[in-house]
Design a protein around this motif. Structure first.
Motif, PDB file in Angstrom:
ATOM      1  N   GLU A  34       0.803  -1.221   0.000  1.00  0.00           N
ATOM      2  CA  GLU A  34       0.000   0.000   0.000  1.00  0.00           C
ATOM      3  C   GLU A  34       0.841   1.279   0.000  1.00  0.00           C
ATOM      4  OE1 GLU A  34      -3.470   0.966  -0.237  1.00  0.00           O
ATOM      5  OE2 GLU A  34      -3.326  -1.006  -1.127  1.00  0.00           O
ATOM      6  N   ARG A  35       2.127   1.147  -0.249  1.00  0.00           N
ATOM      7  CA  ARG A  35       3.020   2.303  -0.294  1.00  0.00           C
ATOM      8  C   ARG A  35       3.552   2.462  -1.713  1.00  0.00           C
ATOM      9  NH1 ARG A  35       1.181   2.327   4.308  1.00  0.00           N
ATOM     10  NH2 ARG A  35       2.370   2.349   6.231  1.00  0.00           N
ATOM     11  N   VAL A  75       3.866   7.802  -0.378  1.00  0.00           N
ATOM     12  CA  VAL A  75       2.421   7.937  -0.216  1.00  0.00           C
ATOM     13  C   VAL A  75       1.830   6.572   0.112  1.00  0.00           C
ATOM     14  CG1 VAL A  75       2.177   9.941  -1.735  1.00  0.00           C
ATOM     15  CG2 VAL A  75       2.026   7.652  -2.707  1.00  0.00           C
ATOM     16  N   THR A  76       0.606   6.594   0.577  1.00  0.00           N
ATOM     17  CA  THR A  76      -0.099   5.364   0.921  1.00  0.00           C
ATOM     18  C   THR A  76      -1.456   5.359   0.217  1.00  0.00           C
ATOM     19  OG1 THR A  76      -0.758   3.939   2.754  1.00  0.00           O
ATOM     20  CG2 THR A  76      -1.184   6.294   3.020  1.00  0.00           C
ATOM     21  N   GLY A  77      -2.175   4.242   0.354  1.00  0.00           N
ATOM     22  CA  GLY A  77      -3.522   4.150  -0.193  1.00  0.00           C
ATOM     23  C   GLY A  77      -3.563   3.997  -1.696  1.00  0.00           C
ATOM     24  N   PRO A 122      -1.874  10.230   1.988  1.00  0.00           N
ATOM     25  CA  PRO A 122      -2.439   9.343   0.967  1.00  0.00           C
ATOM     26  C   PRO A 122      -2.168   9.898  -0.426  1.00  0.00           C
ATOM     27  CG  PRO A 122      -4.171  10.560   2.071  1.00  0.00           C
ATOM     28  CD  PRO A 122      -2.895  10.900   2.765  1.00  0.00           C
TER      29      PRO A 122
END
Length: 142
Positions: A34-35, A75-77, A122
């Motif tokens: 998720e990164r 970032v994530t998501g 995100p």
């Protein structure tokens, strides 16, 4: 062929779920689940950085020196951000996922740090910042 390198402590990398290593001529980054790393074109990058600082979203980044300079923001998501990814790519952004290797010319410095925030923004926040920069700067109108 030696790069000047300032690495972040392992505890910081573990906290943000990415790993960074380097050899004389390469920088290797592995992004966790998720990164991802998002790399924006220079004109957008500056506006997004200001937007993030103003909104307390500044998180971990990798900076690679050079004539143009590069900044890769963690970032994530990413699995739920298909439309944001498409928009960012249309704006010239590059998304780095999994394991990424960057060549480092001799003497080129790089650094990685946790930024001013304690969280990873995100990916959709980067897309929102890019949209704001493009809408509200004279040269960035959509």
């Amino acid at each position: 062929m030696t790069s000047t390198a300032v690495t972040e402590p392992a505890a910081t990398a573990n906290r943000f779920d990415w790993s960074i290593s380097h050899a004389d001529d390469t920088l290797v980054v592995t992004f966790g689940v998720e990164r991802a790393g998002i790399e924006l074109p220079a004109p957008l990058r500056i506006g997004v950085e200001l937007f993030f600082q103003d909104n307390g979203l500044s998180g971990p980044t990798i900076a690679i020196d050079g004539p143009v300079g590069r900044q890769i923001r963690l970032v994530t998501g990413i699995s739920k951000a298909d439309r944001a990814i498409e928009y960012l790519q249309r704006c010239g952004a590059v998304l780095h996922v999994g394991r990424t290797v960057w060549p480092l010319p001799p003497g080129l410095a790089w650094s990685a740090g946790g930024g001013h925030g304690h969280r990873i923004p995100p990916l959709v926040a980067v897309a929102a910042a890019v949209r704001a920069v493009r809408l509200y700067t004279p040269d960035g109108l959509e």
